[in-house]
Enzyme design. Sequence first.
Site, PDB file in Angstrom:
ATOM      1  N   ASP A 143       0.832  -1.210   0.000  1.00 18.87           N
ATOM      2  CA  ASP A 143       0.000   0.000   0.000  1.00 18.87           C
ATOM      3  C   ASP A 143       0.870   1.265   0.000  1.00 18.87           C
ATOM      4  O   ASP A 143       1.608   1.501   0.960  1.00 18.87           O
ATOM      5  CB  ASP A 143      -0.905  -0.033   1.253  1.00 18.87           C
ATOM      6  CG  ASP A 143      -1.986   1.038   1.244  1.00 18.87           C
ATOM      7  OD1 ASP A 143      -1.914   1.953   0.413  1.00 18.87           O
ATOM      8  OD2 ASP A 143      -2.886   0.953   2.099  1.00 18.87           O
ATOM      9  N   HIS A 171     -10.237  -0.895  -6.873  1.00 17.97           N
ATOM     10  CA  HIS A 171      -9.810   0.292  -6.123  1.00 17.97           C
ATOM     11  C   HIS A 171      -8.859   1.161  -6.943  1.00 17.97           C
ATOM     12  O   HIS A 171      -9.039   2.389  -7.013  1.00 17.97           O
ATOM     13  CB  HIS A 171      -9.162  -0.152  -4.811  1.00 17.97           C
ATOM     14  CG  HIS A 171      -8.716   0.978  -3.949  1.00 17.97           C
ATOM     15  ND1 HIS A 171      -9.597   1.853  -3.353  1.00 17.97           N
ATOM     16  CD2 HIS A 171      -7.465   1.394  -3.581  1.00 17.97           C
ATOM     17  CE1 HIS A 171      -8.917   2.750  -2.655  1.00 17.97           C
ATOM     18  NE2 HIS A 171      -7.623   2.499  -2.783  1.00 17.97           N
TER      19      HIS A 171
END
Length: 392
Positions: A210, A302
């Site tokens: 991330d 996403h």
Amino acid sequence: LGGAAAGIGAVGAVGIDAAIRAGEEQPAEGAKTSGSEWGLEPFYGVHQAGIATPPPALTTFLAFDLLPTTDRGAIERMLRILTDDAAKLTQARSALADSEPELAEVAAHLTVTFGFGPELVRRVNANRLPAWLSPLPAFSKDALNNATSHGDLLLQVGSDDPLSLSHCIRMLSKDARTFATLRWSQSGFRNAKGSQPQGTTMRNLFGQVDGTVNPAPGSEDFAGVVWSGGEPEWMAGGTSLVLRRIAMNLDTWDMVDRVGRESAVGRTLSNGAPLTGSEEQDETDFQATNTLGFPVIATESHIRRARSENTSERIFRRGYNYDDGPTTGADGNAGLLFASYQADPVAQFVPLQQRLDDLDMLNEWISHVGSAVFAIPAGCAEGGFVGEQLFQ
Ligand code: HEM
């Protein structure tokens, strides 16, 4: 006994404080104690530390509400005191009236970053309130808790060492007490320092890599996305912080197979490569289709939803995991402290979050439970204090 002991402890602590403040056994002001100089992040500078700085292992965000009596003059006094504390502690020097000066010896890349909520700016000079400094518009899936949202003064404290972090937070909180009350404190973590090669992208609690697609600190691109050009003028060299507390349901995420998890984001779990590539840093190909003619990276994934066609709708993300531990039988309380820095949150963060709120496969497992926006003023030089531009 517990109560009595706690009572004695409390009185003792006050007594020690008072003694130190009265000058008894007080270490020389700002004395550099004999500890290691390893890991010092410069405090003074054009920009505040803690934004372009490599992210530390631990960060605590503290938000304070100003007391009704804290007026413009008191705010300036408070900022001068807190600036002095931060300037010393980040350089591994004890703060003024430091009751445990030895704990200041290790800084471990300690940084303190100051942020102002709308009320603080209004009390200093209401004409200087940035147009974007207010709570974000409500998003349809928000489940915000007021107790982890908003605030007048933000202190973002980061360090690679838990003891250094704890000591710094205590010193700052003690000095803030006269002017403000603590509204909330939220702590997050990444991997321990040294456990991975420097520059490794962090993983969140879903196991995902991330932070891959992000402007590179120090680059022109980063400067354009993050640093304010002076809108309003006193904000030049500053930025804004949007902090979202995002709960992640690890239990329902557990029920999804690997293929489902990877398609929800559009990247692999093993190394964070886009599903159209093999390495983490490979360019994402949103046009690629599979043998059935469907996009390899789903349009609801996403990363597809978070990638804007408008390149000015970009942010600098620096997330920290939080985990309040398992509870008996039920879902734990874990997630991401999503810290987003940008020159203008309304122009940059809001459209992005609006798209994700409208549609994002990740929404199945995440929920925004806290929100705050702060103006992060520019840095200051020695002798000055953070936020001084607002008073000029
Ligand atoms: C990318 C996870 C919330 C904006 C990513 C990636 C992951 C991820 C795994 C791919 C790797 C990377 O480039 O970093 C999450 C999780 C979230 C969350 C678990 C919530 C718990 C958000 C929010 C925003 C956001 C709230 C903005 C409002 C982005 C952007 C990218 C990204 C801009 C890069 C997209 C691109 O490839 O251009 N996120 N994210 N994320 N995320 Fe999130």
